[in-house]
Design a protein around this motif. Structure first.
Motif, PDB file in Angstrom:
ATOM      1  N   THR A   1       0.747  -1.112  -0.024  1.00 42.84           N
ATOM      2  CA  THR A   1      -0.158  -0.031   0.070  1.00 42.84           C
ATOM      3  C   THR A   1       0.960   1.346  -0.055  1.00 42.84           C
ATOM      4  O   THR A   1       1.763   1.321   0.850  1.00 42.84           O
ATOM      5  N   PRO A   2       0.608   2.338  -0.883  1.00 44.77           N
ATOM      6  CA  PRO A   2       1.508   3.463  -0.715  1.00 44.77           C
ATOM      7  C   PRO A   2       1.160   4.234   0.386  1.00 44.77           C
ATOM      8  O   PRO A   2       0.133   4.366   0.620  1.00 44.77           O
ATOM      9  N   LEU A   3       2.299   4.686   1.033  1.00 40.45           N
ATOM     10  CA  LEU A   3       2.166   5.516   2.315  1.00 40.45           C
ATOM     11  C   LEU A   3       2.325   7.027   1.866  1.00 40.45           C
ATOM     12  O   LEU A   3       1.863   7.943   2.321  1.00 40.45           O
ATOM     13  N   ASP A   4       3.680   7.090   1.239  1.00 38.03           N
ATOM     14  CA  ASP A   4       4.409   8.588   1.128  1.00 38.03           C
ATOM     15  C   ASP A   4       4.902   8.352   0.017  1.00 38.03           C
ATOM     16  O   ASP A   4       6.112   7.989  -0.208  1.00 38.03           O
ATOM     17  N   LEU A   5       4.153   8.491  -1.257  1.00 37.64           N
ATOM     18  CA  LEU A   5       5.180   8.650  -2.616  1.00 37.64           C
ATOM     19  C   LEU A   5       5.878   9.943  -2.661  1.00 37.64           C
ATOM     20  O   LEU A   5       5.571  11.069  -1.918  1.00 37.64           O
ATOM     21  N   ASP A   6       6.767   9.788  -3.826  1.00 37.50           N
ATOM     22  CA  ASP A   6       7.716  11.149  -3.886  1.00 37.50           C
ATOM     23  C   ASP A   6       6.743  12.300  -4.460  1.00 37.50           C
ATOM     24  O   ASP A   6       6.514  12.323  -5.605  1.00 37.50           O
ATOM     25  N   ASP A   7       6.163  13.156  -3.588  1.00 36.32           N
ATOM     26  CA  ASP A   7       5.478  14.340  -4.038  1.00 36.32           C
ATOM     27  C   ASP A   7       6.279  15.632  -4.053  1.00 36.32           C
ATOM     28  O   ASP A   7       5.597  16.546  -4.345  1.00 36.32           O
ATOM     29  N   ASP A   8       7.639  15.510  -4.039  1.00 36.39           N
ATOM     30  CA  ASP A   8       8.528  16.581  -4.226  1.00 36.39           C
ATOM     31  C   ASP A   8       8.827  16.650  -5.888  1.00 36.39           C
ATOM     32  O   ASP A   8       9.986  17.232  -5.880  1.00 36.39           O
ATOM     33  N   ASN A   9       8.271  16.453  -6.642  1.00 40.45           N
ATOM     34  CA  ASN A   9       8.556  16.488  -8.158  1.00 40.45           C
ATOM     35  C   ASN A   9       9.676  15.791  -8.368  1.00 40.45           C
ATOM     36  O   ASN A   9      10.723  16.015  -9.217  1.00 40.45           O
ATOM     37  N   GLY A  10      10.084  14.693  -7.816  1.00 47.91           N
ATOM     38  CA  GLY A  10      11.228  13.751  -8.067  1.00 47.91           C
ATOM     39  C   GLY A  10      12.554  14.290  -7.460  1.00 47.91           C
ATOM     40  O   GLY A  10      13.577  13.623  -7.526  1.00 47.91           O
ATOM     41  N   ARG A  11      12.501  15.003  -6.357  1.00 49.30           N
ATOM     42  CA  ARG A  11      13.813  15.626  -5.546  1.00 49.30           C
ATOM     43  C   ARG A  11      14.056  14.446  -4.581  1.00 49.30           C
ATOM     44  O   ARG A  11      15.004  14.572  -4.077  1.00 49.30           O
TER      45      ARG A  11
END
Length: 129
Positions: free
Chosen positions: A99-109
């Motif tokens: 289950t996804p919890l915290d995907l990279d929402d910093d635009n790939g940083r």
């Protein structure tokens, strides 16, 4: 460097069904499963051992809260050097029941993404530096 007191034998995860969780991680990191009743070992290709022990009534951690049943332990798993390799690894772990919890929402940083295994233990797919 000082002389070590002890040597790491393995990492142990509590879970309601040790065989099922060992199979999940075997599909993710490879290795062979060795079973002994309510205890199951997964010996990875690099000889790192992850073990699973049966615990009734397990309460998984609540990501990202640390004030309620903290994450306790998590695994960082190298999954590739490129965003495409991380994306492919993500598709595979989700298909296995993560289950996804915290995907990279910093635009790939960021160089990691956080998931929960089928029992709720957090783990990260990390970009190899």
């Amino acid at each position: 460097m000082t002389e070590p007191i002890a040597r790491l034998r393995n990492v142990v995860l509590d879970c309601p069904d040790p065989r099922a969780l060992a199979e999940f991680y075997a599909a993710v990191i490879g290795g062979t499963i060795e079973e002994d009743g309510d205890w199951v070992d997964l010996v990875s290709p690099g000889r790192v051992k992850v073990s699973f022990q049966k615990v009734e009534g397990l309460r998984p951690p609540e990501w990202p809260r640390s004030d309620v049943n903290a994450q306790q332990v998590h695994l960082d798993l190298d999954a590739g050097r490129t965003d495409e390799e991380i994306d492919a690894a993500q598709e595979k772990v989700l298909a296995l029941g993560a289950t996804p919890l915290d995907l990279d929402d910093d635009n790939g940083r960021r160089d990691f993404r956080v998931y929960a295994d089928p029992v709720g233990h957090p783990f990260c797919l990390c970009k190899i530096p």
